[in-house]
Motif scaffolding. Sequence first.
Motif, PDB file in Angstrom:
ATOM      1  N   ARG A  95     -14.413 -34.239  -0.798  1.00 52.58           N
ATOM      2  CA  ARG A  95     -14.327 -35.689  -1.015  1.00 52.58           C
ATOM      3  C   ARG A  95     -13.337 -36.016  -2.126  1.00 52.58           C
ATOM      4  O   ARG A  95     -12.538 -36.951  -2.011  1.00 52.58           O
ATOM      5  CB  ARG A  95     -15.706 -36.243  -1.332  1.00 52.58           C
ATOM      6  N   TYR A 137     -17.562 -41.564  -8.082  1.00 50.31           N
ATOM      7  CA  TYR A 137     -16.863 -41.417  -6.811  1.00 50.31           C
ATOM      8  C   TYR A 137     -16.776 -42.763  -6.089  1.00 50.31           C
ATOM      9  O   TYR A 137     -15.710 -43.132  -5.588  1.00 50.31           O
ATOM     10  CB  TYR A 137     -17.555 -40.378  -5.922  1.00 50.31           C
ATOM     11  N   GLN A 138     -17.891 -43.485  -6.028  1.00 51.32           N
ATOM     12  CA  GLN A 138     -17.910 -44.783  -5.354  1.00 51.32           C
ATOM     13  C   GLN A 138     -16.948 -45.768  -6.029  1.00 51.32           C
ATOM     14  O   GLN A 138     -16.224 -46.502  -5.353  1.00 51.32           O
ATOM     15  CB  GLN A 138     -19.339 -45.365  -5.338  1.00 51.32           C
ATOM     16  N   GLU A 183     -21.616 -29.270  -9.520  1.00 53.16           N
ATOM     17  CA  GLU A 183     -22.606 -29.588  -8.491  1.00 53.16           C
ATOM     18  C   GLU A 183     -23.326 -28.304  -8.052  1.00 53.16           C
ATOM     19  O   GLU A 183     -22.793 -27.201  -8.206  1.00 53.16           O
ATOM     20  CB  GLU A 183     -21.912 -30.213  -7.274  1.00 53.16           C
ATOM     21  N   SER A 194     -17.515 -32.092  -9.875  1.00 52.69           N
ATOM     22  CA  SER A 194     -17.772 -31.438  -8.584  1.00 52.69           C
ATOM     23  C   SER A 194     -17.977 -29.937  -8.753  1.00 52.69           C
ATOM     24  O   SER A 194     -18.709 -29.324  -7.986  1.00 52.69           O
ATOM     25  CB  SER A 194     -16.641 -31.718  -7.600  1.00 52.69           C
ATOM     26  N   LYS A 200     -23.870 -28.328  -2.410  1.00 49.47           N
ATOM     27  CA  LYS A 200     -23.164 -29.613  -2.368  1.00 49.47           C
ATOM     28  C   LYS A 200     -21.728 -29.508  -2.890  1.00 49.47           C
ATOM     29  O   LYS A 200     -20.939 -30.440  -2.738  1.00 49.47           O
ATOM     30  CB  LYS A 200     -23.908 -30.655  -3.216  1.00 49.47           C
ATOM     31  N   GLU A 258     -21.817 -39.356  -8.145  1.00 46.83           N
ATOM     32  CA  GLU A 258     -21.755 -40.324  -7.046  1.00 46.83           C
ATOM     33  C   GLU A 258     -21.288 -41.714  -7.483  1.00 46.83           C
ATOM     34  O   GLU A 258     -20.438 -42.305  -6.809  1.00 46.83           O
ATOM     35  CB  GLU A 258     -23.118 -40.395  -6.340  1.00 46.83           C
ATOM     36  N   ALA A 316     -18.451 -31.967  -2.124  1.00 48.26           N
ATOM     37  CA  ALA A 316     -17.963 -32.792  -3.238  1.00 48.26           C
ATOM     38  C   ALA A 316     -16.481 -32.541  -3.483  1.00 48.26           C
ATOM     39  O   ALA A 316     -15.705 -33.480  -3.697  1.00 48.26           O
ATOM     40  CB  ALA A 316     -18.775 -32.500  -4.498  1.00 48.26           C
TER      41      ALA A 316
END
Length: 165
Positions: free
Chosen positions: A69, A5-6, A58, A55, A62, A2, A66
């Motif tokens: 995204r 990704y952000q 994961e 991903s 999820k 996360e 993922a």
Amino acid sequence: MEPLYQQTHKQVHEIQSHMGRLETADKQSVHLVENEIQASINQIFSHLERLEILSSKEPPNKRQNAKLRVDQLKYDVQHLQTALRNFQHRRYAREQQERQREELLSRTFTTNGTQKKILDIANMLGLSNTVMRLIEKRAFQDKYLMIGGMLLTCAVMFLVVQYLT
């Protein structure tokens, strides 16, 4: 996954704002902005490779989200890469047009200079003054013959258009 990704998502938005800056940048700084954008895009691609690996690790519930995204980010970055290439291509074409325009404007189109060179060459070849005067007279007559032919062609084209419509 996360935080990476952000961070990558934030970089994509920063590049989009830099693309707007690219349009308003002056000629000297446009290369710097392009290089900065390209370096950011390259860094994002490396982040995307890492995100793809993460991903796939994961949990199954999820994983699909993922991957979607990451694929969306990848699509956005490819779109930015294409936009940068298009901008570079337009800038290159514009610079090439400016160079060609400057080259054409710097040329001097003088028929007198050309005619003088031809006469000098004819003198060097040993043509007499009489022959050279005949050549000049013929060139003068040919010019009027060409203009007359152009006018006659235009008149015929006008009459054909009038007749056909």
